[in-house]
Design a protein around this motif. Structure first.
Motif, PDB file in Angstrom:
ATOM      1  N   LEU A 551     -39.426 -11.558   5.379  1.00  0.00           N
ATOM      2  CA  LEU A 551     -38.395 -10.941   4.686  1.00  0.00           C
ATOM      3  C   LEU A 551     -36.995 -11.191   4.968  1.00  0.00           C
ATOM      4  O   LEU A 551     -36.743 -11.257   6.316  1.00  0.00           O
ATOM      5  N   ILE A 552     -35.882 -10.772   4.143  1.00  0.00           N
ATOM      6  CA  ILE A 552     -34.530 -10.695   4.536  1.00  0.00           C
ATOM      7  C   ILE A 552     -34.035  -9.489   4.020  1.00  0.00           C
ATOM      8  O   ILE A 552     -34.306  -8.823   2.693  1.00  0.00           O
ATOM      9  N   GLY A 553     -33.432  -8.738   4.975  1.00  0.00           N
ATOM     10  CA  GLY A 553     -32.557  -7.606   4.488  1.00  0.00           C
ATOM     11  C   GLY A 553     -31.558  -7.075   5.187  1.00  0.00           C
ATOM     12  O   GLY A 553     -31.194  -7.697   6.090  1.00  0.00           O
ATOM     13  N   PHE A 554     -31.075  -5.763   4.978  1.00  0.00           N
ATOM     14  CA  PHE A 554     -29.791  -5.449   5.845  1.00  0.00           C
ATOM     15  C   PHE A 554     -30.083  -4.195   6.729  1.00  0.00           C
ATOM     16  O   PHE A 554     -30.890  -3.445   6.450  1.00  0.00           O
ATOM     17  N   ARG A 555     -29.374  -3.988   7.758  1.00  0.00           N
ATOM     18  CA  ARG A 555     -29.556  -2.940   8.709  1.00  0.00           C
ATOM     19  C   ARG A 555     -28.840  -1.674   8.102  1.00  0.00           C
ATOM     20  O   ARG A 555     -27.670  -1.661   7.930  1.00  0.00           O
ATOM     21  N   GLY A 556     -29.778  -0.784   8.197  1.00  0.00           N
ATOM     22  CA  GLY A 556     -29.122   0.545   7.475  1.00  0.00           C
ATOM     23  C   GLY A 556     -29.964   1.735   8.278  1.00  0.00           C
ATOM     24  O   GLY A 556     -30.688   1.553   9.233  1.00  0.00           O
ATOM     25  N   SER A 557     -29.738   2.827   7.765  1.00  0.00           N
ATOM     26  CA  SER A 557     -30.397   4.140   8.432  1.00  0.00           C
ATOM     27  C   SER A 557     -30.375   5.107   7.642  1.00  0.00           C
ATOM     28  O   SER A 557     -29.383   5.164   6.513  1.00  0.00           O
ATOM     29  N   PHE A 558     -31.282   6.075   7.707  1.00  0.00           N
ATOM     30  CA  PHE A 558     -31.000   7.237   6.790  1.00  0.00           C
ATOM     31  C   PHE A 558     -31.683   8.520   7.746  1.00  0.00           C
ATOM     32  O   PHE A 558     -32.917   8.372   8.403  1.00  0.00           O
ATOM     33  N   ASN A 559     -31.118   9.510   7.747  1.00  0.00           N
ATOM     34  CA  ASN A 559     -31.249  10.628   8.814  1.00  0.00           C
ATOM     35  C   ASN A 559     -31.602  10.198  10.323  1.00  0.00           C
ATOM     36  O   ASN A 559     -32.389  10.606  10.977  1.00  0.00           O
ATOM     37  N   ASP A 560     -30.505   9.271  10.569  1.00  0.00           N
ATOM     38  CA  ASP A 560     -30.802   8.716  12.082  1.00  0.00           C
ATOM     39  C   ASP A 560     -32.019   7.941  12.188  1.00  0.00           C
ATOM     40  O   ASP A 560     -32.412   7.360  13.469  1.00  0.00           O
ATOM     41  N   LYS A 561     -32.663   7.398  11.296  1.00  0.00           N
ATOM     42  CA  LYS A 561     -33.982   6.740  11.348  1.00  0.00           C
ATOM     43  C   LYS A 561     -33.449   5.227  10.836  1.00  0.00           C
ATOM     44  O   LYS A 561     -32.863   5.157   9.781  1.00  0.00           O
ATOM     45  N   ILE A 562     -33.445   4.201  11.695  1.00  0.00           N
ATOM     46  CA  ILE A 562     -33.075   2.694  11.297  1.00  0.00           C
ATOM     47  C   ILE A 562     -34.229   2.289  10.315  1.00  0.00           C
ATOM     48  O   ILE A 562     -35.420   2.419  10.307  1.00  0.00           O
ATOM     49  N   VAL A 564     -34.680  -1.208   7.192  1.00  0.00           N
ATOM     50  CA  VAL A 564     -34.524  -2.287   6.677  1.00  0.00           C
ATOM     51  C   VAL A 564     -34.158  -1.890   4.886  1.00  0.00           C
ATOM     52  O   VAL A 564     -35.137  -1.515   4.485  1.00  0.00           O
ATOM     53  N   MET A 565     -32.928  -2.336   4.770  1.00  0.00           N
ATOM     54  CA  MET A 565     -32.715  -1.927   3.206  1.00  0.00           C
ATOM     55  C   MET A 565     -32.452  -2.897   2.291  1.00  0.00           C
ATOM     56  O   MET A 565     -31.818  -4.219   2.824  1.00  0.00           O
ATOM     57  N   TYR A 566     -32.494  -2.867   1.025  1.00  0.00           N
ATOM     58  CA  TYR A 566     -32.359  -4.073   0.135  1.00  0.00           C
ATOM     59  C   TYR A 566     -33.230  -5.172   0.504  1.00  0.00           C
ATOM     60  O   TYR A 566     -32.444  -6.237   0.553  1.00  0.00           O
ATOM     61  N   ALA A 567     -34.375  -5.262   1.052  1.00  0.00           N
ATOM     62  CA  ALA A 567     -34.933  -6.313   1.593  1.00  0.00           C
ATOM     63  C   ALA A 567     -35.965  -7.218   0.390  1.00  0.00           C
ATOM     64  O   ALA A 567     -36.251  -6.495  -0.558  1.00  0.00           O
ATOM     65  N   TYR A 568     -35.896  -8.559   0.453  1.00  0.00           N
ATOM     66  CA  TYR A 568     -36.743  -9.368  -0.286  1.00  0.00           C
ATOM     67  C   TYR A 568     -37.439 -10.285   0.325  1.00  0.00           C
ATOM     68  O   TYR A 568     -37.500 -10.590   1.534  1.00  0.00           O
TER      69      TYR A 568
END
Length: 720
Positions: A551-562, A564-568
């Motif tokens: 897959l391909i996605g972006f490096r992000g985080s939520f509540n200090d948890k890493i 993969v965001m907006y992945a396809y």
């Protein structure tokens, strides 16, 4: 969650009940249960009627009616139908019915027996009333109304009945009571009254104010909660109690007056005080708002008479109310609870208007300003961060700093107004330079621009517009991805194995390679672009746990948890066995449940397999119980269980008063929908209750939930 082993002491207690050994019965046939008739009719003089049972598993009949005799009440597996004779006593009373439950494992059929009586129909079991104060619905009519209106609920109506049982054992700080009513005061055909208040909407001050046998008329909203619990929902109150329609309440008008500062200083002393102030951040849905006077601001969390005021309150007006103080530790917030609004006068910064001219400031100056619902600010900055294109949430950055914009709309809706989801119409994208006007606020100590509206913008050069990328994807290991900086412009290509708790709607799962694990927050079938809303296309990919996916996605985080965001999706290889959760091929449910309080039986789809029978035990606030009949010769019971609340729930199994087993099932976000659940389960959801030695006789085990979050699904139980 790892399986919790049974303490030796509980094994020793159970050992007193078990001994010997028995041969395991095996049957690979699909379980099948049939009855020749689901309705029988008997004359008032009594007599016998018959029906036939055909089952390839042992079966039994449960019957609680004392006017019926059933023979036989159980049978063995057989290809030949077994004739069951139902004999009724003569009926000199009202018409009556009874239900016979013919059960086999998780499956059951219901046979209804009807007998006319010499007195005709029992009016207490016939729907009556129009729902007005002069002609209240009876319980039967209220139940029918709940089924008709569903979870959406009715308007406020009047319902009469006799208190048949009281669930509340300790009076809460909100002064409400959970109880049941029926037409005749018995526990048959009860109707649930959830968080009922006293006469006139006042709080109960003592449990002794309501007793079993009291005749009541209740005013409130009827709903069918989650599709399976008809009830009078929160906010209802007693219109009359044993004929009395007033008295015993709180004199709100004459409560001692306090400023906000004085009110907070009283602490939680249980007393009501009167407050007057200006309304801001009003929510018509909950009738909640901020109340501000010269000494400070406090949040009005709950309003007992909200139905009378939700359409009258407006931001900027002046409200007078009486309420109790409470401190909400989760938000470090002072609150008014159980408020009674006494009066309201319009004025001030009603949504659509402002009380001051906007001040043009830098983001650093905005962040340093005081919170205000009356002073708007003009800000200019670049759009970035994790962008919500539905509500217009994003980071705004200038040369002095960054602030989070919580909702940008196309036009000025006013402070406190609901977001109209007009952000998408603006055509904005990451990298654009936008000017907006909004108010200084915060949430959980994070500074935010609230109730912002669009002024103008300049298109950014490049940007990371949803649907496009500003850099070529980098192929990395998961360890390298986790070590990278967060970015909304640099996509990464990852390859790993799907596992963990999988959400099949949005495509959330753990991705693992030889270097580590990362959480994928949303995988879509095609590239929608950074910041785009999830289109729920994951299911179309046909992926499962154990598959190897690229897959391909972006490096992000939520509540200090890493994350993969907006992945396809790029490609995948089917896993060979892998850790795909599921039931073993030979796993056949072969025990019988008797449903108790807050327990429901239904079908589910488990890892793509439809028609798996499940037991729902408990609700979000009430414990549930059921009785498990374990056959003779059993040495262990294996089952799958998951909690579908945000906290694990303890599940306790008892024989009599002796606890023999307990476990806290894993939380499983894949349990969704009502009444048919879709479950995604892992091997860690499987538990084994080891009995040590074989049961000498059929044994009944009571399984109970505990705690405030009590919802558990149990399915595919196998006795061996």
């Amino acid at each position: 969650m790892k399986f919790r082993t049974l303490f030796m002491s509980t094994l020793a207690a159970l050992a007193l009940l078990v001994a010997g050994c028995a041969e395991e019965e095996k049957d690979s046939d699909i379980p099948s249960l049939k009855v020749s008739s689901t309705e029988l009719t008997v004359t008032p003089a009594g007599g016998a009627q018959t029906f036939q049972v055909t089952s390839n598993r042992p079966w039994k009949i449960e019957n609680t009616a004392d006017w019926l005799a059933v023979d036989p009440v159980s049978g063995k597996a057989s290809a030949d139908p077994v004739t069951v004779t139902v004999t009724a006593l003569p009926n000199s009373g009202y018409d009556r019915t009874a239900s016979l439950k013919v059960s086999m494992d998780f499956d059951y059929k219901t046979v209804t027996v009807s007998q006319a009586g010499e007195l005709g129909p029992d009016e207490s079991k016939v729907p009556s009333g129009t729902g007005t104060a002069d002609d209240p619905y009876n319980v039967i009519a209220a139940q029918a109304l709940a089924l008709e209106v569903g979870e959406e609920g009715s308007g406020n109506v009047y319902v009469k009945g006799i208190v048949s049982s009281i669930s509340t054992t300790t009076l809460s700080s909100f002064g409400n009571i959970d109880y049941y009513i029926s037409t005749d005061g018995t526990t048959e055909n009860q109707f649930y009254v959830y968080r009922g208040l006293y006469l006139g909407g006042n709080q109960f001050t003592s449990l002794s104010q309501l007793k079993v046998g009291d005749e009541v008329v209740i005013y409130g909203k009827v709903v069918n909660f989650k599709g399976n619990t008809p009830e009078l929902t929160q906010g209802n109150y007693l219109y009359s109690l044993n004929g009395q329609t007033s008295g015993g309440g709180i004199d709100y008008e004459n409560c001692e007056e306090k400023t906000v500062e004085q009110f907070i200083a009283t602490g939680n002393d249980g007393n009501y005080y009167k407050l007057t102030g200006t309304v801001s951040r009003f929510s018509a849905t909950y009738c909640s708002f901020d109340l501000t006077d010269a000494s400070g601001t406090i949040y009005v969390y709950s309003v007992a008479n909200k139905d009378d005021w939700s359409d009258k309150i407006k931001n900027g007006g002046t409200v007078t109310l009486a309420g109790k103080y409470e401190y909400y530790s989760q938000k470090s917030q002072h609150e008014v609870v159980n408020a009674q609004i006494l009066s309201f006068t319009e004025g001030g910064d009603e949504p659509g208007g402002e009380t001051a001219e906007p001040k043009t400031v830098t983001i650093a100056e905005f962040n340093a300003a005081e919170e205000s619902s009356t002073q708007p600010y003009r800000l200019t900055g670049t759009i970035g961060g994790s962008i919500n294109t539905t509500y217009g949430n994003f980071d705004l950055t200038d040369e002095t700093g960054t602030v989070y914009v919580y909702g940008l709309t196309a036009t000025n809706l006013g402070y406190g107004a609901s977001n109209d989801k007009s952000y998408a119409s603006l055509g904005l994208k990451a990298g654009d330079k936008v000017t907006l006007i909004g108010f200084r606020g915060s949430f959980n100590d994070k500074i935010e621009v609230l109730y912002a509206y669009y002024v103008s913008h300049e298109s950014g050069e490049g940007g990371d517009e949803p649907g496009g990328e500003i850099a070529e994807p980098k192929t990395v290991t998961i360890a390298e991805f986790n070590a990278a900086e967060e970015s909304s412009t640099q996509p990464y290509q990852l390859t790993g194995t799907i596992g963990g708790s999988i959400n099949t709607t949005y495509g959330n799962f753990d991705l693992t390679d030889e270097t580590g694990t990362v959480y994928v927050y949303g995988l879509t079938a095609t590239n929608l672009g950074y910041g785009a809303s999830n289109d729920k296309s994951y299911a179309s990919l046909g992926l499962k746990a154990g598959d190897k996916v690229t897959l391909i996605g972006f490096r992000g985080s939520f509540n200090d948890k890493i994350e993969v965001m907006y992945a396809y999706y790029v490609s995948h290889e089917a896993g060979e066995g892998g850790d795909e959760p599921g039931l073993e091929d030979d796993f056949t449910s072969n025990v019988t449940w008797t449903l108790g309080t807050n327990a429901y039986s239904q079908d589910a789809t488990v890892n793509g397999t439809e028609g798996v029978s499940v037991l729902k035990l408990g609700t979000s606030s009430k414990v549930g119980d059921a009785t498990l009949s374990i056959p003779k010769g059993t040495t262990k019971v294996t089952f799958y269980a998951v909690s579908w609340t945000n906290k694990p729930t303890k599940l306790v199994a008892k024989v009599g008063d002796s606890e023999i087993y307990s476990v806290e099932p894993a939380v499983n976000s894949g349990a969704t929908g009502n009444p048919t659940y879709t479950l995604t389960v892992a091997s860690s959801d499987k538990y084994t209750m080891d009995l040590g030695s074989a049961l000498e006789a059929d044994t009944e085990v009571t399984v109970t939930t505990s705690g405030t979050n009590t919802r558990v699904i149990i399915f595919a139980i196998k006795a061996e």
